[in-house]
Design a protein around this motif. Structure first.
Motif, PDB file in Angstrom:
ATOM      1  N   GLU A 226      19.844 -43.404  41.311  1.00  0.00           N
ATOM      2  CA  GLU A 226      18.634 -43.517  41.559  1.00  0.00           C
ATOM      3  C   GLU A 226      17.972 -42.757  42.737  1.00  0.00           C
ATOM      4  N   LEU A 499      12.038 -47.301  46.978  1.00  0.00           N
ATOM      5  CA  LEU A 499      13.268 -46.559  47.501  1.00  0.00           C
ATOM      6  C   LEU A 499      12.757 -45.161  48.364  1.00  0.00           C
ATOM      7  N   ASP A 533      13.492 -51.624  40.214  1.00  0.00           N
ATOM      8  CA  ASP A 533      13.855 -52.822  40.644  1.00  0.00           C
ATOM      9  C   ASP A 533      13.538 -54.134  39.593  1.00  0.00           C
ATOM     10  N   ASP A 535      17.600 -54.052  41.172  1.00  0.00           N
ATOM     11  CA  ASP A 535      18.818 -53.146  41.214  1.00  0.00           C
ATOM     12  C   ASP A 535      19.859 -53.158  39.896  1.00  0.00           C
ATOM     13  N   TRP A 536      20.112 -51.991  39.519  1.00  0.00           N
ATOM     14  CA  TRP A 536      21.043 -52.139  38.196  1.00  0.00           C
ATOM     15  C   TRP A 536      22.455 -52.809  38.391  1.00  0.00           C
ATOM     16  N   ARG A 537      22.805 -52.825  39.882  1.00  0.00           N
ATOM     17  CA  ARG A 537      24.236 -53.414  40.123  1.00  0.00           C
ATOM     18  C   ARG A 537      24.230 -54.676  39.700  1.00  0.00           C
TER      19      ARG A 537
END
Ligand SMILES: [Zn+2]
Ligand SMILES: [Zn+2]
Length: 604
Positions: A226, A499, A533, A535-537
């Motif tokens: 990102e 970001l 948003d 977050d991909w995690r």
């Protein structure tokens, strides 16, 4: 119909961030290579207005540039493609803007901007990048305290001089100090969308010059991270010298000889902090290098049942002719590049290595603003763009009334918009416009508007836009209250982060996702490259809990439909599949879902 024409666009945000504008300024080199489109012209005009404010220019002059930018933001044609006759017939165009366009056609820049740049010390310009410091505050720091760079600004804050300036105070001084330290961490990074534009230019130019060489972007760019610190291009060739020489003469990048070597050309982009690495390998080693240079260090130490780690298998896989061969040698499925972070691979493999979501899987677009609130294009224009991109439905979600700063809709305007949508739906069927709203989540966790009003929408995205200073438990409670509201369909940008500009408020992700699962609320993957948003995690946890994700562009203009691509890419990083993607529903599936969902919310 499969969506067409969805290329990446650099403009992913409505914000007038001077940092972004600066990155897009036409230095001599870029001038010859990048055509002036409306986006770039708007950036130039806005930057000129910022610098005029910094130099305390006549407000009419400042307005002249801002109005020109506003006019272009609402224009649906590329202004540089129009001849003088067509230009003069554009409804509402001013003589002033015509003159500016003529200047741009001949000089490819704005002479006034160049004068202003010459009058502005580089360090003062840097201060404009500090969040919270607008041109007026920077002027005060520069002219009243003689501060000319960030180091002096830090010193002045530490010694307490800044708080004494009229309009500043202790709190502002503290915020500036915090922002300075945060900014120092961001300085070497750019948004993926910006890096993509640079990387695509470099790769295309290099391929054109050396068509017989195998080459591909690797590292962070190929993993679609990102925020990007460097662009890496892997090139297979037996002859390195011609390409080294070509790179050194390519006008958009500068070599750093001290860190270059016989197997790598290293340098940086000319007008942003991106580092560039062009890595050379022998053609026979290309696929091994492709895996080694794409994966993060954590990916390359993935433990295999054989007792080896992935990196060992790669180095032993001589003579392979594809990446798939290497993963096969490691007894693994072909892991998509986006997943190669060392975080989600095992979960994805355990789930049977399902295909990841693709842009073409998306059937509709659900987070769209229009000129009813703070969007730049009309309802009709946004709908037409969406149709032209091949989607079969759109969800219009202007801001709700509490977001007055963003033109939030008063109840009578909601009513007007709904009539407008009904009329368009009749004309455009079977294409469907869903009536939505981006409802502010109020400080107490309630939604905007009374229930009778909320019941008139087909769906509701609930988002926090103000009161961002919250503890983790306050933020989590506020979100969970909104999630438990039966009218909430989608939770919008869960952390509010921007970001490289603003960290989001802290939330207990697990508790928020659990609440979405319990209440059947969809979570947004906001695809604006400044947000990305949630977050991909956290995608794997959401999938595990059965929470669907909606990939939403948060489009405030027609060009921002292109944001969807970035949402797809980060979704893939988290292992998102078509089956877990809300807006992969067909029109009829979406209609049925929203009807059922709404029926549950109604008290009768
Ligand atoms: Zn929002
Ligand atoms: Zn929005």
């Amino acid at each position: 119909m499969a969506p067409s024409l969805r290329g990446p666009q650099i403009r992913g945000s409505r914000n007038d961030d001077p940092k972004l504008a600066r990155k897009l300024l036409p230095c001599q080199a870029r001038k010859n290579l990048i055509a002036l489109d409306n986006t770039k012209i708007i950036e130039l005009l806005r930057t000129t207005a910022t610098l005029l404010t910094l130099h305390d220019a006549n407000p009419f002059q400042i307005k002249h540039y801002l109005n020109a930018a506003l006019f272009l933001e609402k224009l649906n044609q590329e202004v540089m493609s129009l001849n003088p006759e067509e230009l003069s017939h554009l409804p509402g165009i001013s003589q002033g803007l015509i003159a500016l366009i003529e200047e741009l056609s001949t000089t490819k820049t704005l002479p006034r901007l160049q004068e202003l740049q010459a009058e502005t010390p580089a360090g003062v310009w840097d201060m404009l990048d500090v969040p919270g410091l607008g041109p007026k505050k920077v002027r005060a720091l520069w002219k009243e305290l003689g501060i000319q760079n960030l180091a002096e600004l830090k010193e002045a804050c530490q010694s307490g001089q800044v708080e004494k300036l009229p309009g500043f105070g202790k709190k502002t001084q503290e915020t500036i100090l915090n922002n300075l330290s945060e900014q120092a961490q961001y300085q070497q990074l750019v948004h993926y969308a910006t890096a993509l534009q640079c990387a695509t230019l470099l790769e295309a130019a290099c391929k054109k010059e050396f068509p017989s060489f195998m080459m591909t972007l690797v590292g962070e760019m190929r993993r679609k991270v990102e925020v990007i610190s460097n662009i890496q291009l892997l090139v297979a060739s037996t002859e390195v010298l011609p390409i080294m020489n070509w790179l050194s003469s390519y006008p958009l990048i500068r070599q750093e000889k001290s860190i270059s070597g016989p197997f790598a050309w290293r340098g940086h982009w000319v007008d942003n902090p991106l580092a560039i690495q062009v890595l050379f390998c022998k053609p026979d080693d290309f696929y091994q290098q492709l895996v080694m240079q794409t994966g993060s260090p954590q990916h390359l130490v993935l433990a295999l049942p054989s007792g080896q780690v992935l990196g060992e298998v790669v180095t032993q896989a001589n003579g392979v002719t594809s990446e798939a061969d290497i993963y096969q040698a490691a007894n693994l499925p072909s892991i998509p590049p986006e997943l190669r972070e060392g975080l989600v691979e095992q979960t994805w493999i355990a789930a049977g290595a399902p295909p990841l979501v693709e842009l073409a899987d998306l059937q509709g677009v659900l987070h769209v603003h229009t000129t009813y609130s703070d969007g730049r294009n009309s309802l009709e224009d946004m709908v037409t763009s969406c149709q032209n991109l091949g989607y079969s439905y759109i969800g219009i979600t202007d801001h709700s009334q509490t977001a007055a700063y963003a033109g939030g809709l008063r109840p009578h305007t909601v009513h007007e918009q709904h009539q407008h949508i009904d009329q368009l739906n009749q004309q455009l069927a079977p294409f469907k416009i869903f009536k939505g709203i981006e409802s502010d989540i109020l400080p107490d966790g309630n939604l905007d508007y009374p229930d009778e009003m909320l019941a008139q929408f087909d769906f509701i995205i609930s988002s926090i836009h103000s009161g961002l200073n919250m503890s983790q438990s306050e933020a989590t409670e506020r979100l969970i209250k909104a999630i438990s509201n039966p009218f909430t369909t989608i939770l919008g940008h869960p952390t509010g982060r921007l970001l490289l500009k603003r960290k989001g408020y802290l939330i207990d992700h697990q508790a928020v996702i659990d609440a979405c699962a319990a209440h059947g609320v969809v979570m947004e993957m906001n695809a604006n490259p400044w947000r990305l948003d949630m977050d991909w995690r956290w995608v794997p946890y959401a999938l595990q809990k059965g929470v669907k994700l909606s990939i939403n562009p948060d489009a405030h203009s027609q060009r921002e439909f292109a944001n969807i691509l970035y949402g797809v890419e980060v979704g893939r990083k988290g292992g998102l599949t078509k089956g877990h993607t809300f807006n992969a529903f067909s029109r009829t599936e979406m209609e049925a879902y929203l009807q059922t969902r709404k029926a549950r919310a109604l008290p009768y």
